[in-house]
Structures are given as structure tokens and as C-alpha cells.
Design a protein around this motif. Structure first.
Motif, short mmCIF file in Angstrom:
data_model
loop_
_atom_site.label_atom_id
_atom_site.label_comp_id
_atom_site.label_asym_id
_atom_site.label_seq_id
_atom_site.Cartn_x
_atom_site.Cartn_y
_atom_site.Cartn_z
N TYR A 122 0.79 -1.43 0.00
CA TYR A 122 -0.09 -0.06 -0.14
C TYR A 122 0.81 1.34 0.10
O TYR A 122 0.64 2.12 -0.56
N GLN A 123 1.87 1.24 0.61
CA GLN A 123 2.88 2.32 0.56
C GLN A 123 3.49 2.42 -0.83
O GLN A 123 3.89 3.71 -1.05
N LYS A 124 3.90 1.56 -1.52
CA LYS A 124 4.11 1.64 -2.85
C LYS A 124 3.17 2.20 -3.66
O LYS A 124 3.69 3.08 -4.61
N ASN A 125 2.01 1.61 -3.45
CA ASN A 125 0.86 2.24 -4.12
C ASN A 125 0.77 3.71 -4.17
O ASN A 125 0.48 4.51 -5.06
N ARG A 126 0.81 4.21 -2.98
CA ARG A 126 0.72 5.61 -2.69
C ARG A 126 1.77 6.41 -3.37
O ARG A 126 1.52 7.63 -3.94
N MET B 295 -3.02 18.35 -1.25
CA MET B 295 -2.93 18.95 -2.51
C MET B 295 -2.40 18.15 -3.82
O MET B 295 -2.25 18.75 -4.86
N GLY B 296 -1.61 16.93 -3.39
CA GLY B 296 -1.38 16.23 -4.42
C GLY B 296 0.35 16.37 -4.90
O GLY B 296 0.61 15.76 -5.70
N MET B 297 0.80 17.15 -3.88
CA MET B 297 1.90 17.76 -4.09
C MET B 297 3.39 16.71 -3.55
O MET B 297 4.41 16.71 -3.88
N MET B 298 2.80 15.76 -2.64
CA MET B 298 3.51 14.79 -2.10
C MET B 298 2.71 13.37 -1.95
O MET B 298 1.53 13.61 -1.98
N PRO B 299 3.24 12.27 -1.88
CA PRO B 299 2.66 11.13 -1.26
C PRO B 299 1.87 10.91 -0.34
O PRO B 299 2.15 11.76 0.66
N VAL B 300 0.67 10.41 -0.07
CA VAL B 300 0.02 10.26 1.17
C VAL B 300 0.65 9.36 2.21
O VAL B 300 0.88 8.28 1.79
N VAL B 301 0.97 10.02 3.14
CA VAL B 301 1.72 9.26 4.28
C VAL B 301 1.13 9.36 5.49
O VAL B 301 1.69 8.79 6.49
N GLY B 302 -0.18 9.89 5.67
CA GLY B 302 -1.01 9.83 6.86
C GLY B 302 -0.33 10.72 8.03
O GLY B 302 0.06 10.16 9.15
N VAL B 303 -0.03 12.12 7.79
CA VAL B 303 0.58 12.93 8.79
C VAL B 303 -0.59 14.08 9.23
O VAL B 303 -1.11 14.55 8.02
N PRO B 304 -1.10 14.04 10.49
CA PRO B 304 -1.86 14.96 10.82
C PRO B 304 -1.64 16.38 10.83
O PRO B 304 -0.15 16.60 10.77
N LEU B 305 -2.27 17.43 10.75
CA LEU B 305 -2.26 18.90 10.73
C LEU B 305 -2.27 19.40 12.28
O LEU B 305 -3.32 19.20 13.02
N PRO B 306 -0.97 19.97 12.63
CA PRO B 306 -0.93 20.22 14.30
C PRO B 306 -2.02 21.22 14.62
O PRO B 306 -2.34 22.23 14.04
N PHE B 307 -2.58 21.10 15.71
CA PHE B 307 -3.85 21.74 16.28
C PHE B 307 -4.87 21.72 15.60
O PHE B 307 -6.21 22.41 16.15
N ILE B 308 -5.24 21.28 14.26
CA ILE B 308 -6.41 21.13 13.44
C ILE B 308 -6.82 19.86 13.63
O ILE B 308 -8.12 19.60 13.74
N SER B 309 -6.27 18.79 13.08
CA SER B 309 -6.32 17.42 13.09
C SER B 309 -6.99 17.05 14.29
O SER B 309 -6.50 17.26 15.40
#
Length: 372
Positions: free
Chosen positions: A208-212, A328-342
């Protein structure tokens, strides 16, 4: 509390750089509003829990800011090994959810040790380089312990699997090594070595990481499969336009087209409802908080606190950069939350503790730390 103790407490309280708690509170309120909207105009379940965590740990951050920096310096290695034990415990008795084993069940709540591990690694590296003379800092022999100290927890984190946190850990460690004065030649050698190892690293990734990564290169390859998340994220961001559709009016999220819109893809949700302006306001608030933190790093004297602030600010910046770039599709999806918002308690607690330590560096910027 004696009169002299009260005076010292008040004096420390007055030295706190209140621009930092003000900016954090403003960003958190922004997050509470977004989570309120995500629940369809209800404070339960997401906003309520975040407010409770903020109400408990924001005062704790202020208390941390007033702790003697020498105590934090002395406890740095202990904190590192304590968190490392938690990471080992995750590998042995960790709770599995959504295909990943990242949590420890403490009954009342779950904790995700990979979040505080980033802080622990920063403290460990800051103390190590503080205690290493400038002449010895680029000795290969002296670099082996901190490199091992970074790679062991990073390996445990990536094995969970949590590639996003593992990448951030390596980025932050690299920044600290650079700020500490390690020779640039070593970074060039490490970079070339990493490139030559890419085929091996690729073979170690989960499917799944390769697919991302492949979907990042071509999102339209599987529009109803692996590419679905990022396509819906882009649609949500684009449909928000300049002013957004308004709170409670986001269609991509409320109609369940946008996945994980309270965690990893919350920036997409935010910009759909509040538009380009809403996203820009958040980025400006983040930028001001980063600048305030870097100003503390510049002004603090001890190497330990300087590297600590640089490392903790790098964690904060890396999360923002990777999350927004990802949705925004500028980087692979890696599951990183947004500080103080997520939505997420462990992330909120870790960030508040980080800024408590950053404020601590401001209050004790002239403290003399002994190399012991």
C-alpha cells in the motif's frame, strides 16, 4: 507558597512569550470550529474531546515553560529511554487498528508513542551535541551514538507501520545534525548512500505504501482505488474557491466523498468550507508561530536549548509542510496529521508539550548548563 517563591513565580510568568500561547489558542479555536462543522454542527464527538485535551494540557505547557531548564537537560536521556521502552512495548503488546499497530491501550485511553518519540529524540540529540565539543562534533566515532539513537526508534516507528512519522523523525534529526555543526560532506555522503539504497528501501515498503508513491506520480491510475483519496481531496480544495462554501456546507465531506476529513485530510475539508482565504489565514498563523519559535532559537545561548527549539520547530513545520503538500497532491499520502487542527489527542498533547519546551527556552535563554 512563600512570598519569595510567589515573586519568582510571577516573575517567570511575566517572561513567558505570550505571543506563542496566543497563536496556539487561536489555531486551536480554528480547529474546534472546523471539527464542530465536521460533526454537522455538533460539539460531539470531535470538538468536545479536543477542547477537553486543550484545557488540560495548555496550562501544563505553561507550567513546563517555567521548569528549570537544567532539570530538563538532566532528564533528557531518561525521557528518551522511557519513550523507547514504550515503542518496544507497542511492537510486543500494541493495539492494532486499520492495519497498523501504533497504540498502547491503557484502559481509560490509548496513547501513540510515536508522537512523543519525536520530542524525546530531539531532547536526546540536543543534550548529546551540547555535551560534545566543537572540535569533536564531526568525528565519525562521536557521531555513531546519536545516529544509532535516531535509527533504533525510527525503525520501530516505520515497522508499525508509520512511514510518515518515521520520515519526519529522520528529517528533524538531519536538521539537528546540521544545526549542531556536523560537516556538510557527511550529508553529501549520506545522500548518495541513500540514493544507492533506494532499490532495497523500495523492496522493504508495504504494497500500500508503494501504491501511494505510484499514485502520487499518476493519481488517475486508480481513480476508484488507491487514487480515490487524493482525487477527492483535490476536488474538495478546488470546489471551495476563494471564499468557500461556508461552514456546514461542504459537500465532499458531509456526503462522505472525502475520506478521513477530521484527521489527515482536514485541510481539504477546511478549504472546501472556508476557501482559499480560510486556508491562507491558517498558514499565516502557522508562519507567525514558526517565526516566534525561531526567534527564541536565535536568542537563546545554551547549545542544548538552541538545538531543542530548532528540533521542536522542525517537527511542527514538517507536519504542516507534509500534510498540506499531501492533500494538494504535491507529495505522496503518508498519513501525517495537521497540528492543532486534526482530531487526535496524542498529537495535540505532543505539540503543546513541544511549545511548552520552546517557551521554556525563552524564559531560560541565559541559563548556564553544565556538561554533565
Amino acid at each position: 507558597m512563600s512570598y519569595s517563591t510567589k515573586e519568582k513565580f510571577v516573575a517567570k510568568l511575566q517572561k513567558i512569550p505570550f505571543s506563542i500561547p496566543f497563536l496556539i489558542t487561536t489555531i486551536c479555536i480554528y480547529g474546534f470550529i472546523i471539527l464542530y462543522s465536521a460533526a454537522g454542527g455538533a460539539i460531539e464527538p470531535w470538538a468536545y474531546r479536543q477542547i477537553i485535551i486543550f484545557s488540560i494540557f495548555m496550562p501544563l505547557a505553561l507550567i513546563i515553560s517555567m521548569v528549570d531548564t537544567r532539570f530538563i537537560h538532566k532528564c533528557s536521556y531518561f525521557i528518551y529511554f522511557f519513550v523507547l521502552l514504550f515503542l518496544i512495548a507497542v511492537a510486543i503488546i500494541g493495539k492494532t487498528a486499520m492495519g497498523a499497530t501504533r497504540w498502547i491501550d491503557l484502559g481509560v485511553f490509548h496513547i501513540q508513542p510515536s508522537e512523543p518519540s519525536k520530542i524525546a529524540i530531539v531532547l536526546m540529540l540536543a543534550r548529546y551535541f551540547h555535551n560534545t565539543s566543537e572540535e569533536n562534533i564531526s568525528s565519525i566515532y562521536n557521531l555513531i551514538p546519536p545516529i544509532i539513537g535516531v535509527l533504533v526508534p525510527t525503525f520501530l516507528i516505520i515497522k508499525q507501520p508509520d512511514l510518515g512519522t518515521g520520515i519526519i523523525t529522520l528529517i528533524v534529526a538531519t536538521i539537528i545534525f546540521f544545526a549542531a555543526g556536523v560537516k556538510k560532506l557527511y550529508f553529501v555522503i549520506a545522500g548518495i548512500g541513500s540514493l544507492t539504497l533506494l532499490p532495497i528501501l523500495w523492496s522493504l515498503l508495504h504494497n500500500y505504501q508503494k501504491n501511494r508513491i505510484l499514485i502520487f506520480l499518476n493519481p488517475d491510475k486508480e481513480p476508484l482505488g488507491a487514487g480515490y483519496n487524493i482525487i477527492q481531496s483535490k476536488i474538495a480544495i478546488g470546489s471551495g474557491g476563494f471564499w468557500g462554501k461556508g461552514l456546514l456546507n461542504g459537500t465532499q465531506s458531509h456526503l462522505n466523498f472525502l475520506p478521513e476529513y477530521t484527521t489527515d485530510f482536514i485541510f481539504s475539508f477546511l478549504t472546501e468550507e472556508l476557501g482559499f482565504v480560510g486556508g491562507l489565514v491558517l498558514i499565516i498563523l502557522y508562519f507567525m508561530l514558526i517565526l516566534s519559535s525561531l526567534a527564541i532559537a536565535i536568542n537563546t545561548k545554551p547549545i542544548f536549548t538552541k538545538l531543542m527549539v530548532i528540533g521542536l520547530t522542525s517537527i511542527f513545520f514538517s507536519h504542516i509542510f507534509i500534510n498540506i503538500g499531501m492533500v494538494m497532491g504535491m507529495m505522496p499520502v503518508v498519513g501525517v496529521p495537521l497540528p492543532f487542527i486534526s482530531y487526535g489527542g496524542t498529537m495535540m498533547v505532543s505539540m503543546l508539550i513541544s511549545f511548552g519546551l520552546i517557551m521554556n527556552a525563552s524564559l531560560h535563554q541565559h541559563t548556564n548548563l553544565h556538561s554533565n
